[in-house]
Design a protein around this motif. Sequence first.
Motif, short mmCIF file in Angstrom:
data_model
loop_
_atom_site.label_atom_id
_atom_site.label_comp_id
_atom_site.label_asym_id
_atom_site.label_seq_id
_atom_site.Cartn_x
_atom_site.Cartn_y
_atom_site.Cartn_z
N ASP A 147 -3.69 4.62 7.25
CA ASP A 147 -5.11 4.32 7.09
C ASP A 147 -5.94 5.61 7.17
O ASP A 147 -6.89 5.79 6.40
N TYR A 155 -4.35 -5.09 6.58
CA TYR A 155 -2.94 -4.82 6.29
C TYR A 155 -2.12 -6.00 6.78
O TYR A 155 -2.41 -6.57 7.84
N GLY A 200 -4.00 3.92 -9.76
CA GLY A 200 -5.40 3.99 -10.16
C GLY A 200 -6.20 4.77 -9.13
O GLY A 200 -6.36 4.34 -7.99
N THR A 240 -7.29 14.35 -4.97
CA THR A 240 -5.88 14.35 -5.40
C THR A 240 -5.73 14.45 -6.93
O THR A 240 -4.76 15.04 -7.42
N ASN A 273 -1.37 17.42 -0.59
CA ASN A 273 -2.39 16.44 -0.17
C ASN A 273 -1.82 15.04 -0.33
O ASN A 273 -0.98 14.79 -1.20
N PHE A 274 -2.27 14.15 0.55
CA PHE A 274 -1.84 12.75 0.48
C PHE A 274 -3.07 11.86 0.31
O PHE A 274 -4.14 12.16 0.83
N HIS A 277 -11.93 11.42 -6.18
CA HIS A 277 -10.94 11.89 -5.21
C HIS A 277 -10.44 13.30 -5.51
O HIS A 277 -10.44 13.77 -6.65
N VAL A 328 0.87 -1.16 0.00
CA VAL A 328 0.00 0.00 0.00
C VAL A 328 0.91 1.22 0.00
O VAL A 328 1.98 1.20 0.63
N GLY A 346 -6.42 7.43 4.06
CA GLY A 346 -7.39 6.80 3.16
C GLY A 346 -8.83 6.90 3.65
O GLY A 346 -9.75 6.41 3.00
N LEU A 347 -9.02 7.50 4.83
CA LEU A 347 -10.36 7.61 5.39
C LEU A 347 -10.99 8.98 5.19
O LEU A 347 -12.21 9.12 5.24
N ASN A 353 -4.14 7.50 0.14
CA ASN A 353 -3.75 6.10 0.31
C ASN A 353 -4.11 5.36 -0.98
O ASN A 353 -5.28 5.33 -1.37
C1 LIG Z 1 -6.03 0.65 2.28
C2 LIG Z 1 -6.63 1.63 1.31
C3 LIG Z 1 -6.32 1.53 -0.04
C4 LIG Z 1 -6.86 2.41 -0.97
N1 LIG Z 1 -6.55 2.29 -2.28
C5 LIG Z 1 -7.13 3.11 -3.19
C6 LIG Z 1 -6.81 2.98 -4.56
O1 LIG Z 1 -5.97 2.18 -4.98
N2 LIG Z 1 -7.45 3.81 -5.43
C7 LIG Z 1 -8.37 4.75 -5.03
O2 LIG Z 1 -8.93 5.48 -5.86
N3 LIG Z 1 -8.65 4.92 -3.71
C8 LIG Z 1 -8.04 4.13 -2.79
N4 LIG Z 1 -8.32 4.29 -1.46
C9 LIG Z 1 -9.28 5.34 -1.04
C10 LIG Z 1 -8.65 6.74 -0.88
O3 LIG Z 1 -7.38 6.68 -0.26
C11 LIG Z 1 -9.57 7.64 -0.01
O4 LIG Z 1 -10.85 7.71 -0.55
C12 LIG Z 1 -9.01 9.03 0.23
O5 LIG Z 1 -9.67 9.58 1.33
C13 LIG Z 1 -9.14 9.98 -0.95
O6 LIG Z 1 -8.40 11.16 -0.64
P1 LIG Z 1 -8.52 12.54 -1.42
O7 LIG Z 1 -9.99 12.81 -1.65
O8 LIG Z 1 -7.90 13.53 -0.45
O9 LIG Z 1 -7.79 12.45 -2.71
C14 LIG Z 1 -7.75 3.44 -0.51
C15 LIG Z 1 -8.04 3.57 0.85
C16 LIG Z 1 -7.48 2.67 1.76
C17 LIG Z 1 -7.78 2.83 3.23
#
Ligand SMILES: Cc1cc2nc3c(=O)[nH]c(=O)nc-3n(C[C@H](O)[C@H](O)[C@H](O)COP(=O)(O)O)c2cc1C
Length: 187
Positions: free
Chosen positions: A80, A168, A49, A56, A28-29, A54, A16, A83-84, A31
């Motif tokens: 985590d 994880y 992908g 980002t 901005n970061f 999102h 990840v 990604g939340l 996940n």
């Molecule tokens: C473990 C994990 C893996 C993730 N992998 C992806 C991914 O591969 N592609 C994706 O579009 N979102 C993925 N996400 C969801 C984004 O990280 C999440 O929606 C994030 O809050 C978006 O951030 P942003 O709106 O600031 O860009 C993942 C989330 C987690 C917890």
Amino acid sequence: MKQKIGNMNVLYPMPVTIVGATVDNKVNFINIAHVGIFNAVRNHLISIGLNKVHYTNAGIKQNKTFSVNLLSQKDVVAVDYIGLVSGKKVDKSSVFEHYFGELKTAPIITQAPLSMECRLKDIYDTELHEVFIGEIVATYADDSALNNGKIDIKKVDPLLFDMNSVKYYRLGDVVGDCWSIGKNYKS
Ligand SMILES: Cc1cc2nc3c(=O)[nH]c(=O)nc-3n(C[C@H](O)[C@H](O)[C@H](O)COP(=O)(O)O)c2cc1C
């Protein structure tokens, strides 16, 4: 006996990553687990992908840069968290201390044992996702991740992700040497 279990993608676990970008002049970061490797020689191309919803995505398009950072299992809570929550609502720029390298707009996470700076080469548009294809222009390794100048993956202790159990994981034991152990094959 094997059972048909639908059309599930079973290419897990995989590392990840935390992808960094500058969106509207703010770091901005996100996940991202769905990272692909195009090739392993010369110009290293990788893909990430991102769902079109999102925050980002816009930053990657604005600056044509992004970073891909591998974090250790000790960072699991912050990873985590990234990604939340979305950068649309929450300022995630201070979750990880960072700096800028050659490309100036791809934030490199200081505590990440391994980080890559990527220049955007192309975008593959799917219905729901944008797959950003980047060329790695610089790779940064923390001293703690190296053994005699080479990456020691055990020291990196990367976080792995399994979509099917939604958990994880961490690295297990060495099983054998690639391009080598197969020489022992006997038909
Ligand atoms: C473990 C994990 C893996 C993730 N992998 C992806 C991914 O591969 N592609 C994706 O579009 N979102 C993925 N996400 C969801 C984004 O990280 C999440 O929606 C994030 O809050 C978006 O951030 P942003 O709106 O600031 O860009 C993942 C989330 C987690 C917890």
